[in-house]
Write an enzyme that holds these catalytic residues in place. Structure first.
Site, short mmCIF file in Angstrom:
data_model
loop_
_atom_site.label_atom_id
_atom_site.label_comp_id
_atom_site.label_asym_id
_atom_site.label_seq_id
_atom_site.Cartn_x
_atom_site.Cartn_y
_atom_site.Cartn_z
N GLU A 236 18.61 44.35 -25.34
CA GLU A 236 18.16 45.78 -24.78
C GLU A 236 16.81 45.64 -24.35
O GLU A 236 15.89 44.96 -25.17
CB GLU A 236 18.29 46.75 -25.63
CG GLU A 236 19.95 47.21 -25.60
CD GLU A 236 19.93 48.25 -24.57
OE1 GLU A 236 19.33 48.08 -23.56
OE2 GLU A 236 20.84 49.03 -24.47
N ASP B 151 16.07 54.22 -27.43
CA ASP B 151 15.32 55.46 -27.82
C ASP B 151 16.06 56.45 -28.44
O ASP B 151 16.31 56.32 -29.81
CB ASP B 151 14.57 56.31 -26.59
CG ASP B 151 15.61 56.21 -25.38
OD1 ASP B 151 16.75 56.35 -25.40
OD2 ASP B 151 15.19 56.12 -24.22
#
Length: 175
Positions: A96, A100
């Site tokens: 990735e 978040d």
């Protein structure tokens, strides 16, 4: 094309990817690992990280969306492109660009676990510290950053800035 300020330099990224590649090589010694890049943001990170992995490696890609043209996740995840390879019984490393809220990654991992891989781990270039709305287990982390919106090195705003060789904080005047 300016972003505002450089947060992580090209040199810092190169050094950290070398370290991450060494760790992944040790962890998967004697195995074949299927590296799954999450498009589009992870493509630069995945390519550069893969050059530092010294075990048998195969590649596949997925595309998911949870942002649209916004700077904050919508929380609604859609798979836009699924894997071409079967993953049952295989060692899978999801790559990735940034984690978040954790919502997209949680959805992706839940979906992939149902396919019964031998192992399922995550490598991310960036982890936004204290931003996770759901717990996610990320084994390999490049850098932990604050809440600012970042671009460069594959990360974009409205499809721009991906080609920058560093990670920069997006200037609010660019929005």
């Amino acid at each position: 094309m300016e972003t505002g300020r450089v947060l992580i330099s090209e040199e810092e990224i190169a050094q950290r990817l070398s370290e991450m590649g060494e760790q992944i090589t040790r962890d998967y010694e004697g195995e074949v690992v299927l590296v799954v890049g999450v498009l589009r943001g992870a493509f630069m990170f995945m390519a550069d990280l893969a050059r530092h992995i010294r075990v048998a490696t195969e590649f596949d890609f997925m595309a998911v969306s949870s942002y649209g043209s916004a700077t904050k996740t919508s929380g609604v995840v859609r798979i836009l492109k699924d894997l071409d390879e079967e993953i049952a019984g295989r060692h899978v490393l999801v790559v990735e660009d940034i984690v978040d809220s954790g919502l997209t990654l949680q959805y992706l991992l839940r979906t992939l676990k149902l396919r019964r891989p031998a192992s399922l781990e995550v490598a991310t270039l960036l982890l936004k510290g204290d931003m996770q709305r759901v717990p996610v287990d990320v084994r390999y982390v490049g850098f932990t950053i604050g809440p600012e919106f970042v671009v460069g090195y594959g990360l974009d705003f409205d499809q721009l800035y991906r080609n920058l060789p560093y990670v920069g904080v997006l200037d609010q005047h660019s929005l």
